[in-house]
Design a protein around this motif. Structure first.
Motif, short mmCIF file in Angstrom:
data_model
loop_
_atom_site.label_atom_id
_atom_site.label_comp_id
_atom_site.label_asym_id
_atom_site.label_seq_id
_atom_site.Cartn_x
_atom_site.Cartn_y
_atom_site.Cartn_z
N MET A 1 0.85 -1.19 0.00
CA MET A 1 0.00 0.00 0.00
C MET A 1 0.88 1.25 0.00
O MET A 1 1.13 1.86 1.04
N MET A 2 1.34 1.60 -1.19
CA MET A 2 2.31 2.70 -1.38
C MET A 2 1.84 4.05 -0.85
O MET A 2 2.63 4.90 -0.53
N LEU A 3 0.50 4.27 -0.85
CA LEU A 3 0.00 5.61 -0.51
C LEU A 3 -0.70 5.62 0.85
O LEU A 3 -1.47 6.55 1.13
N ASN A 4 -0.42 4.63 1.68
CA ASN A 4 -1.01 4.58 3.02
C ASN A 4 -0.77 5.89 3.75
O ASN A 4 0.32 6.44 3.68
N GLU A 24 -7.93 4.11 -8.26
CA GLU A 24 -6.54 3.61 -8.27
C GLU A 24 -5.77 4.11 -7.03
O GLU A 24 -5.06 3.35 -6.38
N LEU A 25 -5.93 5.40 -6.71
CA LEU A 25 -5.22 5.95 -5.55
C LEU A 25 -5.77 5.35 -4.25
O LEU A 25 -5.01 5.04 -3.33
N ALA A 28 -4.42 2.05 -3.60
CA ALA A 28 -3.04 2.08 -3.12
C ALA A 28 -2.97 2.61 -1.68
O ALA A 28 -1.88 2.82 -1.15
N LYS A 221 -3.27 4.42 -13.97
CA LYS A 221 -2.06 3.71 -13.53
C LYS A 221 -0.82 4.62 -13.66
O LYS A 221 0.08 4.57 -12.81
N ARG A 224 -0.98 6.99 -10.72
CA ARG A 224 -0.60 6.31 -9.47
C ARG A 224 0.93 6.20 -9.35
O ARG A 224 1.50 6.45 -8.29
N SER A 228 3.49 8.25 -6.53
CA SER A 228 4.08 7.32 -5.56
C SER A 228 5.54 7.67 -5.28
O SER A 228 6.19 8.37 -6.07
#
Ligand code: NAP
Length: 247
Positions: A1-4, A24-25, A28, A221, A224, A228
């Motif tokens: 989860m890159m955007l936690n 998409e966001l 993530a 994509k 995203r 990131s």
């Protein structure tokens, strides 16, 4: 989860490309504010899709061309989520016609939404981003902003303006930890393009080397990736998502 733990605003995200970006966001890990102009039904649908997948989301009506609306959008986001890490300036409209038939109102409305809206939203989020010394902005332009298109002088001018604006802001903000990039889609199947005649669609198709029309997810994509940490050394760039149309 890159955007936690990230908070994102995606303008014009009730439907079309904006909705795909929002999903998409959220997928993530970002909390996503869904902005829309008039279609509250579509915006609520997007919010429900995110919540059903376990994410956090909120819909906020705001006309991006109106400073007071934009201020309300930012205030509501901060009240709800406490900060803003990501802004995707996606809201956009077309009012196509050949120049001699183009009404002054068609010029003004397209420039107000597609270019002034980007200025207002970017300025409004930048205060907090400068203070926190981090932030990512992605502005949705169009390949038409690079190549021009007969019948779209207003739209192409606005989308070219978005590129000049983004490159300038990327230079202004780089030393403060804020990145700004542009995604330039080609022909993507949404409400905006589905009204074009079959003849125009098949002409467009023949100009796409990869041999298919784009999907909103193709654009999402790329966005995203750009927001990131994987893109932490990329700023001021234009990413064409167009099946090779611009080659
Ligand atoms: P779309 O399906 O027509 O959706 C447009 C979105 O923008 C809607 O959510 C709409 O809100 C919102 N919007 C319009 N005016 C607004 C305003 N003044 N304030 C706030 N929101 C506003 O368009 P799309 O095809 O997804 O396009 C999204 C972006 O990609 C646009 O910037 C467009 O120029 C760009 N683009 C699209 C293509 C393509 O082939 N589709 C190609 C290149 C670039 P409501 O739902 O409330 O009306």
């Amino acid at each position: 989860m890159m955007l936690n733990d990230s908070v994102a605003i995606v303008t014009g995200s009730g439907r079309g490309i904006g909705r795909a970006i929002a999903l998409e966001l959220a997928g993530a890990g970002a909390k996503v504010v869904i902005n829309y102009a008039g279609r509250s039904d579509k915006a609520e649908e997007t919010v429900q899709l995110i919540r059903a997948a376990g994410g956090e989301s909120l819909a906020v009506q705001a006309d991006v061309s109106q400073a007071s609306d934009v201020d309300r959008l930012i205030r509501t986001t901060l009240d709800q989520f406490g900060k803003i890490d990501i802004l995707v300036n996606n809201a956009g409209i077309t009012r196509d016609s050949l120049l001699l038939r183009m009404k002054e109102a068609d010029w003004d409305t397209v420039l107000a939404t597609n270019l002034k809206g980007v200025f207002l939203c970017t300025k409004a989020v930048s205060k907090g981003m400068l203070k926190q010394r981090s932030g990512v902005i992605v502005n949705i332009s169009s390949v038409v902003g690079l190549s021009g298109n007969a019948g779209q002088a207003n739209y192409a001018a606005a989308k070219a303006g978005v590129i000049g604006f983004s490159k300038s802001i990327a230079k202004e903000f780089a030393s403060r930890g804020i990145r700004v990039n542009v995604v330039a889609p080609g022909y993507i199947i949404t409400d905006m393009t589905e009204t074009l005649s079959d003849g125009v669609q098949s002409d467009v198709l023949s100009a796409i080397p990869l041999g298919r029309l784009g999907k909103p997810e193709d654009v999402a994509k790329a966005v995203r990736f750009l927001v990131s940490p994987e893109a932490s050394y990329i700023t001021g760039q234009i990413f064409c998502v167009d099946g090779g149309m611009d080659i």
